[in-house]
Write a protein that holds these residues in place. Structure first.
Motif, short mmCIF file in Angstrom:
data_model
loop_
_atom_site.label_atom_id
_atom_site.label_comp_id
_atom_site.label_asym_id
_atom_site.label_seq_id
_atom_site.Cartn_x
_atom_site.Cartn_y
_atom_site.Cartn_z
N ASN A 98 0.63 -1.26 -0.05
CA ASN A 98 0.09 0.01 0.08
C ASN A 98 0.82 1.21 0.02
O ASN A 98 0.68 2.27 -0.83
CB ASN A 98 -0.91 -0.04 1.15
CG ASN A 98 -2.08 -1.15 0.94
OD1 ASN A 98 -2.42 -1.23 -0.07
ND2 ASN A 98 -2.61 -1.62 2.13
N PHE A 134 2.29 1.38 -3.53
CA PHE A 134 1.37 1.38 -4.63
C PHE A 134 0.02 1.62 -4.12
O PHE A 134 -1.02 0.66 -3.97
CB PHE A 134 1.38 0.08 -5.33
CG PHE A 134 0.60 -0.04 -6.61
CD1 PHE A 134 1.07 0.92 -7.78
CD2 PHE A 134 -0.59 -0.60 -6.98
CE1 PHE A 134 0.28 0.88 -8.94
CE2 PHE A 134 -1.17 -0.48 -7.87
CZ PHE A 134 -0.81 0.14 -8.89
N PRO A 135 -0.30 2.85 -3.68
CA PRO A 135 -1.71 3.15 -2.98
C PRO A 135 -2.80 2.98 -3.66
O PRO A 135 -3.93 2.53 -3.38
CB PRO A 135 -1.36 4.67 -2.53
CG PRO A 135 -0.06 5.11 -2.70
CD PRO A 135 0.68 4.07 -3.82
N GLU A 136 -2.48 2.81 -5.15
CA GLU A 136 -3.72 2.71 -5.75
C GLU A 136 -4.26 1.15 -5.65
O GLU A 136 -5.51 0.81 -6.31
CB GLU A 136 -3.30 2.99 -7.41
CG GLU A 136 -3.07 4.26 -7.81
CD GLU A 136 -1.28 4.26 -7.77
OE1 GLU A 136 -0.90 4.23 -8.86
OE2 GLU A 136 -0.73 4.31 -6.87
N GLY A 137 -3.36 0.35 -5.18
CA GLY A 137 -3.66 -1.21 -5.20
C GLY A 137 -4.69 -1.57 -4.15
O GLY A 137 -5.42 -2.66 -4.15
N ARG A 138 -4.55 -0.57 -2.83
CA ARG A 138 -5.37 -1.14 -1.85
C ARG A 138 -5.53 -2.32 -1.27
O ARG A 138 -6.46 -3.25 -1.68
CB ARG A 138 -7.01 -0.44 -2.28
CG ARG A 138 -7.01 1.01 -2.08
CD ARG A 138 -8.66 1.43 -2.30
NE ARG A 138 -8.64 2.79 -2.76
CZ ARG A 138 -8.68 3.13 -4.00
NH1 ARG A 138 -8.81 2.07 -4.91
NH2 ARG A 138 -8.81 4.25 -4.41
N VAL A 155 2.78 -5.96 -9.84
CA VAL A 155 2.27 -4.34 -9.74
C VAL A 155 3.41 -3.65 -10.22
O VAL A 155 4.35 -3.68 -9.64
CB VAL A 155 1.91 -4.19 -8.31
CG1 VAL A 155 1.67 -2.73 -8.02
CG2 VAL A 155 0.55 -4.91 -7.94
N THR A 185 5.09 -0.54 -9.26
CA THR A 185 5.16 0.58 -8.55
C THR A 185 5.84 1.72 -9.01
O THR A 185 5.74 2.90 -8.75
CB THR A 185 6.09 -0.03 -7.36
OG1 THR A 185 7.11 -0.17 -7.60
CG2 THR A 185 5.31 -1.30 -6.70
N GLU A 186 6.62 1.51 -9.98
CA GLU A 186 7.26 2.88 -10.64
C GLU A 186 7.48 2.16 -11.96
O GLU A 186 7.70 0.97 -12.41
CB GLU A 186 8.68 3.02 -10.05
CG GLU A 186 8.71 3.91 -8.84
CD GLU A 186 10.08 4.00 -8.12
OE1 GLU A 186 11.02 4.17 -8.90
OE2 GLU A 186 10.26 4.09 -7.01
#
Ligand code: GDP
Ligand code: MG
Length: 221
Positions: free
Chosen positions: A174, A177-181, A204, A206-207
């Motif tokens: 999280n 990668f906050p969008e992942g929730r 995911v 992340t960058e």
């Protein structure tokens, strides 16, 4: 156009193209031709059919591949243990590290929850693993400490996140990668684990060019 497979569900592969666009792709001819099943992490050549769809034409040469989680082109495993709560089982950790060494997978070790661990414990862990040759990181995901160093270790690589339940892996995901929730906590973790049998492994981003896989396979050793 080339891209990377980040997800695969029932023959539908999500590919992020080199231009950063996601396409849902099928891989019709490939499996029949050379018997290779596409894996997440595979670098592929695609043809674009529509703004959202494509075909995988070719799987580019793999650097390596793992069975559990089924994933190709892994650079490293980030092994997360809590310095406290849950108490780290160092015997389990060592067996885990040996297993990865045997598979020639590079490991980076991260002890999380430094905010609630005693200083003696942190000192002991640092001393214990200093001679291992591995990079050893300390973090408090809760307090946001040590996150930049983790980002730095991950940057430009494909990394599998591994470690026991409750150590803060989802919390870390999280942060990165906050969008992942990702679901955090004891209860949701239990529900989450029940779901893991049907959950699909996913990478995911992340960058840019930085991929992370929160792996059910490795974590359940
Ligand atoms: N004190 C403390 N608690 C943390 C930290 N990171 C995560 N937690 C907590 O530990 C619990 C398990 O976290 P979770 O991310 O679900 O762990 P996972 O099972 O490895 O995915 C949750 O209650 C989190 O809030 C930390 O750095 N310090
Ligand atoms: Mg979790």
């Amino acid at each position: 156009m080339t891209g990377k497979i980040i997800k695969g569900v029932a023959g539908d592969y999500t590919v992020i193209s080199e231009t950063g666009v996601k396409y849902i792709c099928r891989a019709k001819g490939i499996f029949r031709k050379n018997g290779i099943t596409p894996l997440i992490g595979d670098n592929v050549e695609i043809e674009i059919l529509s703004p959202e769809e494509g075909n995988i034409l070719k799987i580019l040469e793999r650097k390596n591949s793992l069975i559990r989680p089924a994933c190709a082109n892994i650079d490293q495993v980030l092994v997360v243990f809590a310095a406290a709560s849950p108490e780290p089982n160092l015997n389990l950790l060592d067996r885990f590290l040996i297993m990865m060494e045997k598979q020639s997978v590079k490991a980076v070790l991260c002890f999380n929850k430094t905010d609630i661990a005693k200083d003696e414990r942190l000192k002991l862990l640092a001393e214990n693993y200093a001679a291992s040759g591995m990079r050893v990181l300390f973090a408090s995901v809760l307090k946001g400490e040590g996150i930049e160093e983790i980002r730095e270790v991950l940057r430009g690589k494909t990394t599998i996140l591994a470690g026991p339940s409750g150590v803060g892996k989802s919390s870390l995901m999280n942060r990165l990668f906050p969008e992942g929730r990702f679901e955090v906590g004891a209860l949701s973790e239990r529900i989450g684990r029940g779901k893991q049998t049907t959950r699909h492994t996913e990478l995911v981003e992340t960058e840019k060019d930085t991929y992370l896989c929160d792996s059910p396979g490795f974590s359940s050793i």
